[in-house]
Design a protein around this motif. Structure first.
Motif, short mmCIF file in Angstrom:
data_model
loop_
_atom_site.label_atom_id
_atom_site.label_comp_id
_atom_site.label_asym_id
_atom_site.label_seq_id
_atom_site.Cartn_x
_atom_site.Cartn_y
_atom_site.Cartn_z
N LEU A 100 -18.87 36.85 28.32
CA LEU A 100 -19.86 36.54 29.34
C LEU A 100 -21.27 36.77 28.81
CD1 LEU A 100 -18.21 38.24 32.46
CD2 LEU A 100 -18.40 35.80 32.02
N GLU A 101 -22.16 35.88 29.19
CA GLU A 101 -23.55 35.98 28.75
C GLU A 101 -24.46 35.48 29.87
OE1 GLU A 101 -26.13 33.43 25.65
OE2 GLU A 101 -24.41 34.48 24.72
N VAL A 102 -25.68 36.02 29.96
CA VAL A 102 -26.63 35.60 31.00
C VAL A 102 -27.83 34.94 30.34
CG1 VAL A 102 -28.04 36.29 32.97
CG2 VAL A 102 -25.91 37.50 32.48
N ARG A 103 -28.18 33.76 30.81
CA ARG A 103 -29.37 33.07 30.32
C ARG A 103 -30.45 33.21 31.39
NH1 ARG A 103 -31.53 30.19 25.76
NH2 ARG A 103 -33.35 29.10 26.60
N PHE A 104 -31.51 34.00 31.11
CA PHE A 104 -32.59 34.22 32.05
C PHE A 104 -33.73 33.22 31.87
CE2 PHE A 104 -30.60 38.45 31.87
CZ PHE A 104 -30.47 38.74 33.21
N GLU A 105 -34.01 32.83 30.62
CA GLU A 105 -35.16 31.98 30.34
C GLU A 105 -34.82 30.52 30.63
OE1 GLU A 105 -33.65 33.82 28.05
OE2 GLU A 105 -34.93 35.60 28.05
N PRO A 106 -35.81 29.75 31.10
CA PRO A 106 -35.57 28.32 31.33
C PRO A 106 -35.44 27.57 30.00
CG PRO A 106 -37.88 28.87 31.74
CD PRO A 106 -37.18 30.17 31.53
N GLY A 107 -34.63 26.52 30.01
CA GLY A 107 -34.45 25.73 28.80
C GLY A 107 -32.99 25.42 28.53
N VAL A 108 -32.73 24.78 27.40
CA VAL A 108 -31.38 24.35 27.02
C VAL A 108 -30.58 25.54 26.48
CG1 VAL A 108 -30.03 22.86 25.50
CG2 VAL A 108 -32.18 22.02 26.49
N TYR A 109 -29.31 25.60 26.85
CA TYR A 109 -28.41 26.62 26.28
C TYR A 109 -27.08 25.94 25.95
CZ TYR A 109 -26.31 26.68 30.95
OH TYR A 109 -25.71 26.33 32.14
N LEU A 110 -26.36 26.49 25.00
CA LEU A 110 -25.07 25.93 24.56
C LEU A 110 -23.94 26.52 25.40
CD1 LEU A 110 -25.60 26.01 20.69
CD2 LEU A 110 -25.81 24.06 22.24
N LEU A 111 -23.12 25.65 25.95
CA LEU A 111 -22.02 26.07 26.81
C LEU A 111 -20.69 26.12 26.04
CD1 LEU A 111 -21.24 26.79 29.73
CD2 LEU A 111 -20.89 24.36 30.16
N TRP A 112 -20.53 25.20 25.07
CA TRP A 112 -19.33 25.14 24.24
C TRP A 112 -18.04 25.13 25.07
CZ3 TRP A 112 -20.78 23.14 20.13
CH2 TRP A 112 -21.88 23.59 19.38
N PHE A 113 -17.98 24.19 26.02
CA PHE A 113 -16.80 23.99 26.86
C PHE A 113 -16.46 25.20 27.74
CE2 PHE A 113 -16.35 21.35 23.07
CZ PHE A 113 -16.18 20.09 23.64
N GLY A 114 -17.48 26.04 27.98
CA GLY A 114 -17.27 27.18 28.86
C GLY A 114 -17.58 26.83 30.31
N ARG A 115 -17.78 27.85 31.11
CA ARG A 115 -18.06 27.68 32.54
C ARG A 115 -19.39 28.35 32.86
NH1 ARG A 115 -13.53 30.08 36.18
NH2 ARG A 115 -12.38 28.43 35.09
N SER A 116 -20.20 27.70 33.72
CA SER A 116 -21.51 28.28 34.06
C SER A 116 -21.63 28.48 35.56
CB SER A 116 -22.64 27.39 33.56
OG SER A 116 -22.61 26.13 34.19
N THR A 117 -22.31 29.56 35.97
CA THR A 117 -22.58 29.85 37.38
C THR A 117 -24.08 30.11 37.53
OG1 THR A 117 -20.40 30.88 37.57
CG2 THR A 117 -21.99 31.30 39.34
N VAL A 118 -24.73 29.36 38.41
CA VAL A 118 -26.18 29.44 38.57
C VAL A 118 -26.52 30.36 39.74
CG1 VAL A 118 -28.29 28.14 39.04
CG2 VAL A 118 -26.50 27.14 37.61
N TYR A 119 -27.49 31.26 39.50
CA TYR A 119 -28.01 32.14 40.54
C TYR A 119 -29.51 31.93 40.68
CZ TYR A 119 -23.68 34.89 40.32
OH TYR A 119 -22.37 35.30 40.37
N ARG A 120 -30.03 32.10 41.88
CA ARG A 120 -31.48 32.09 42.07
C ARG A 120 -32.06 33.45 41.67
NH1 ARG A 120 -33.03 29.21 47.85
NH2 ARG A 120 -32.12 27.15 47.42
N ASP A 121 -33.25 33.43 41.05
CA ASP A 121 -33.91 34.69 40.73
C ASP A 121 -34.27 35.46 42.00
OD1 ASP A 121 -33.75 34.13 38.06
OD2 ASP A 121 -35.79 33.36 37.88
N VAL A 122 -34.68 34.72 43.04
CA VAL A 122 -35.06 35.32 44.32
C VAL A 122 -34.22 34.68 45.42
CG1 VAL A 122 -36.91 35.70 45.98
CG2 VAL A 122 -37.41 35.72 43.52
N ILE A 123 -33.53 35.50 46.19
CA ILE A 123 -32.73 35.02 47.31
C ILE A 123 -33.44 35.39 48.61
CG2 ILE A 123 -30.53 35.24 48.53
CD1 ILE A 123 -29.17 35.69 45.89
N THR A 124 -33.62 34.41 49.48
CA THR A 124 -34.35 34.61 50.73
C THR A 124 -33.41 34.53 51.92
OG1 THR A 124 -36.29 33.56 49.74
CG2 THR A 124 -36.30 33.82 52.11
N PHE A 125 -33.56 35.47 52.84
CA PHE A 125 -32.79 35.48 54.09
C PHE A 125 -33.79 35.28 55.23
CE2 PHE A 125 -29.93 38.26 57.03
CZ PHE A 125 -29.66 37.14 57.79
#
Length: 297
Positions: free
Chosen positions: A49-74
């Protein structure tokens, strides 16, 4: 007979086009883009498992990605945020110490953790951005409102403790639920006029005079409250009618006292005016007497 050159040309294109289409299909499995304002948790086929914080291209290599918002608003106010908020609902229902019910309206903003270790712990616990929003942030926000409402009556929340409600609910949201204890309070039963004892929850304070808190779920997962506000309150009709009746009774008492004071002042004024008239009549008689003496002389 020679073959058709056009057909031969298209046959030669089949393989390159097939390779190109396969490449286009595979691109999303190899590389993706992390947008600004988001972070992506990547799970590679090896299980790493790895976390990509910076915007831009990242290599997935046939893996799985889950996107989170930096700020969640209720957003739990009276307006529709039209998709800008992670959670959008109209108000949070609460129950006060005296059994009265109502609704709290406002907004809360949460910053997700900035270090990879804590972010991965959050991901393992809730799996998705929606899971964090609904199972954690929504729950602790609603709990903070209801626990605060349980520390005061609906009349207190309506009249003199709105600022206190905001302060206590924000404190519990940021630092964890208050540790409470039961305290005996003597009240007068309005229907019978008799004194009754009630055990009510109150905040437990430490030796330093600061409120004691229980474990904080947000702190466990490195989440910070970056914004919080209560914009409005609604109370059930029974509570509003009760408050209105008490206000009218209070105003009647104030009016009665004012009338009594006015009557007292009027009596004093009349008495003083009477004394003045008596003195005036007395002096008028003295003047007449002196006039008669002068006339006689």
């Amino acid at each position: 007979m020679a073959g058709d050159p056009i057909k031969g040309f298209f046959k030669r294109l089949v393989l390159p086009i097939g390779i190109l289409m396969a490449f286009l299909v595979m691109i999303p499995m190899i590389a993706r883009i992390n947008d600004a304002g988001q972070r992506t948790v990547i799970q590679y086929p090896t299980g790493t498992l790895e976390v990509r914080f910076e915007p831009g291209v990242y290599l997935l290599w046939f893996g799985r990605s889950t996107v989170y918002r930096d700020v969640i608003t209720f957003d739990f106010d009276k307006t529709n945020s039209e998709g800008e908020a992670s959670i959008d609902q109209e108000g949070i229902p609460v129950r006060y110490q005296d059994g009265g019910t109502g609704t709290i309206y406002g907004k809360a903003r949460f910053n997700l953790p900035q270090d990879e270790k804590t972010m991965l712990e959050l991901h393992k616990a809730f799996r998705t951005n929606k899971g964090v929003a609904l199972k954690l942030l929504k729950t602790v926000t609603e709990e903070a409102q209801n626990l605060t409402a349980g520390l005061m009556t609906s009349e207190e929340a309506y009249a003199e403790k709105r600022g206190t409600f905001i302060e206590w609910s924000r404190d519990q949201l940021q630092n964890g639920k208050y540790k409470t204890k039961l305290e005996t309070k003597v009240e007068t039963d309005e229907s019978t006029g008799k004194s009754v004892e009630k055990n009510i929850p109150v905040i437990d304070f430490g030796e330093d005079g600061q409120a004691l808190h229980l474990d904080n779920d947000l702190r466990t997962y490195g989440i910070n409250v970056s914004g919080y506000q209560v914009t409005d309150w609604d109370f059930e009709k029974k509570t509003l009618d009760q408050i209105s009746a008490k206000r009218e009774a209070t105003m009647a008492i104030i009016t009665a006292k004012a009338n009594a004071e006015r009557a007292k002042q009027d009596a004093i004024t009349a008495e003083e005016e009477g004394k003045a008239n008596v003195m005036k009549a007395k002096y008028e008689k003295e003047v007449d007497k002196e006039r008669a003496v002068v006339d006689a002389q």
